[in-house]
Design a protein around this motif. Structure first.
Motif, mmCIF file in Angstrom:
data_model
loop_
_atom_site.group_PDB
_atom_site.id
_atom_site.type_symbol
_atom_site.label_atom_id
_atom_site.label_comp_id
_atom_site.label_asym_id
_atom_site.label_seq_id
_atom_site.Cartn_x
_atom_site.Cartn_y
_atom_site.Cartn_z
ATOM 1 N N ASP A 36 -36.213 37.438 26.739
ATOM 2 C CA ASP A 36 -36.809 37.763 28.040
ATOM 3 C C ASP A 36 -36.113 39.025 28.549
ATOM 4 N N ILE B 164 -42.371 44.381 30.430
ATOM 5 C CA ILE B 164 -41.767 43.059 30.587
ATOM 6 C C ILE B 164 -42.031 42.226 29.340
ATOM 7 N N THR C 83 -41.555 38.384 28.053
ATOM 8 C CA THR C 83 -41.221 37.041 28.525
ATOM 9 C C THR C 83 -41.484 36.033 27.415
ATOM 10 N N MET D 2 -45.730 41.042 28.382
ATOM 11 C CA MET D 2 -46.594 40.635 29.483
ATOM 12 C C MET D 2 -47.555 41.760 29.805
ATOM 13 N N LEU E 49 -38.106 37.664 37.955
ATOM 14 C CA LEU E 49 -38.418 37.384 36.551
ATOM 15 C C LEU E 49 -37.312 36.654 35.788
ATOM 16 N N PRO F 65 -34.816 37.650 33.829
ATOM 17 C CA PRO F 65 -34.730 38.019 32.414
ATOM 18 C C PRO F 65 -33.319 37.788 31.875
ATOM 19 N N ARG F 66 -33.192 37.791 30.577
ATOM 20 C CA ARG F 66 -31.885 37.693 29.935
ATOM 21 C C ARG F 66 -31.217 39.071 29.893
#
Lengths: 411, 411
Positions: free
Chosen positions: B218, B232, B234, B239, B338, B340-341
């Motif tokens: 992510d 992005i 995911t 996305m 979001l 994210p990592r």
């Protein structure tokens, strides 16, 4: 990627195909075996076997014959049955607990809401009440000849779904509460499989079930309460993010600087200080107005405000117009970033949908960079405050859709 | 859901399993048949057959034996070969075209960048040059005994991937340009299968290939150029959103009001007016400073600024500190939404990574609501300006990973 080895690929493929057919019937409605074969790409004899197994598991039933518009013998239509299979969703909110039991085909067979001052009661007492609600749902479902295959708890804050712990929920003052272990201890051997999720995410799941009927598979659910919560569905999937925190939309810094209103988080000008329930009340009424009184039920205070708006009260209408404008600023940002097919407004936004929707739609269309809001509609929630509990029930049932054969395995 | 009926489920399952094994080898590296069987849950004999077919298609090869840490006969390790299969990515940027050809296992076999003033040249001339680059890549790949199975065009703007049209790209002044049809007309019968995508999205795909080696699935890719673009990823998926516009992050209204700098979009205080290349230049140098001169190559202007920073020039360092602070405001918002990592900083942000990363990481950690930035790392792009073309090559190769048997079908 080091999944456990599976017994055989044949069994694994059968499970996959059972789920494929069941989800097709859920998402696209009843249809004949011939149509199912065409839609899935699986051969007729395979479909016949799969349907037979789903009928035996009590998950699908045969309905009226249909002609499919083709010549020849009409095929019997197949539909989801699943009246005997239920999932339970249980929401813990600031001032109530709510439970909903849904059958596999989405019928409500149990629904109950009890007033609880959750923060004052403390976690132990609230979990006692939650366990009692699950037992009550279980008895009601059993009385209808059905059984519960799982339950999911919706909590208003950050949750760790792997350990079943509510990590932090500021509005109810919970921190590191091992909610699922506590429920299991209370329910003992009767406990169904339990899951935990954030309430706005489950609200998004419930709204997605409604929206998917209109072929909407990318949406943002935005719920207005004391805080502003969000849940994101992308490509039909709930977005959780790397640690399950995705959807934290209340603290977007949209009015930074000294003019921004102070936020509970310690900063100024977070979006929820502009569009949360506190902002509406602040704009609409003086501090000594009873709509500010936290000892009164929030829904009656909203009903009071709503009557003022309906009566044409200018200050109330101006407050709603201000909230609508600020709502459209944040929504347009989210629509630019995520390009959803729909934004669904829940919580108090849905109560005032009649006043908010028009100006919000106009404001979003004016601000989004892509033409035509990138194809995004702004819709009111039709589920209102029941959305998280319904989403929980669906989450509990989802295991059945992923692996229908698991239904037979449980006692 | 009314997919075309497929020839048979056996053929469809074989295709699915070929792709499953090939993606496992890509994502998790070389391994023995026994390990592949364990990782996929498929039985050993099935794996043996699948590997034989992949070897025959020229997609995998057998390498050195490995012991897997277990007793008994060591198994031969299987790895992606695919030296004979290439994808091409072609980026159209403001002042250059760039092409990259990658083999299935990610080796660069062709790379070329040509300076073009894209806006001045006009779409027809640019598409001529793009077609010539694809032909050049094709010849170079063929000279190495390999072949191109697809190409993808990266464009700096809104694209319609279904029609292959660049809908709107303000920085190069393109509107409704049917780019893929134009390329097909130029390439004639030699045209490989062609795809089109937004450049920042393809940059995100390329960065994801790097990040996935660190088990990051992510991420948000944020690229600083004249505008600020975003892509992005995911759950390992790009996305796109309902109409392909997801990732429009440059116009978040983070400095609204009269103090905000005017944006090309007509509003004030959009994020790209705070952190785009224009903002850095504005903070760092007076209007008559040569770093503002648009007739000079942007990379040489960035190198000039970079030397000033390295020499300790106070104004340049202050400008970078200001950009870092404003960058962290928008990144923290995106991380909240979001979760994210990782956030990967590309474009000019990567050029100044040494100066930006520390304060950006600190600013993000300070602002994100979840503890520990919700587990998100801020990383510099390692691909720099080649990311979109690489992402395009990967997109072109992705069809092979989805259906390896398709390789054989093409002439």
């Amino acid at each position: 990627m080091t999944g456990p080895s599976k017994p055989s690929d044949r069994a694994s493929i059968r499970r996959t195909n059972l789920g494929l057919v069941l989800r097709l019937l859920r998402d696209s409605g009843p249809r004949s075996r011939a149509r199912i074969a065409a839609d899935t790409g699986l051969p007729r004899p395979t479909i016949t076997n799969l349907i037979a197994e789903l009928v035996e598991l009590g998950l699908v039933e045969e309905g009226e014959s249909e002609r499919d518009g083709s010549v020849g013998r009409p095929g019997l239509s197949v539909a989801i049955d699943g009246r005997s299979i239920c999932g339970v969703g249980l929401e813990i909110n600031v001032d109530y607990l709510a439970a909903v039991a849904l059958t596999l085909r989405g019928d409500v067979v149990f629904e109950r809401r009890i007033a609880v001052d959750v923060r004052a009661a403390g976690a132990e007492a609230v979990l006692d009440a939650a366990a009692a609600l699950i037992r009550e749902a279980d008895a009601a479902v059993a009385a209808q000849g059905a059984r519960i295959v799982g339950a999911a708890l919706a909590a208003p804050g950050n949750v760790d779904i792997t350990t079943g712990t509510v990590a932090f929920a500021s509005n109810i003052d919970w921190r590191d509460i091992p909610a699922l272990d506590a429920l299991r201890a209370r329910l003992g051997r009767d406990a169904p499989p339990l899951r935990l999720e954030n309430d706005a995410k489950l609200g998004a799941v419930a709204e997605y079930l409604v929206a998917s009927a209109s072929d909407i598979h990318d949406l943002i659910y935005v719920t207005g309460e004391t805080g502003v919560g969000g849940g994101i569905i992308t490509g039909g999937q709930l977005m959780r993010g790397a640690r399950g925190f995705a959807g934290e939309i209340g603290h977007m810094p949209l009015a930074p600087g000294p003019d921004g209103h102070p936020c509970a988080c310690g900063r100024r000008g977070c979006w929820e200080t502009m569009v949360g329930l506190g902002a509406l009340l602040r704009h609409a009424a003086d501090a000594d107005d009873p709509v500010h009184d936290p000892s009164l039920d929030v829904e009656s205070r909203l009903a009071d405000l709503r009557s003022r708006a309906d009566a044409g009260d200018e200050r109330t209408l101006a407050a709603l117009a201000r909230v609508a404008e600020d709502l459209s600023v944040g929504l347009a940002l989210l629509v630019d970033v995520l390009n959803p097919r729909a934004v669904v407004l829940g919580g108090y936004f849905a109560v005032f949908a009649e006043y908010l929707l028009g100006p919000v739609r106009e404001g979003v269309a004016r601000r989004v960079m892509a033409a035509d809001s990138g194809g995004c509609e702004v819709l009111p929630s039709t589920l209102g405050f029941t959305a998280p509990a319904r989403g929980g029930a669906f989450l509990a049932l989802d295991a059945v859709y992923q692996d229908p054969s698991g239904v037979a395995a449980r006692p």
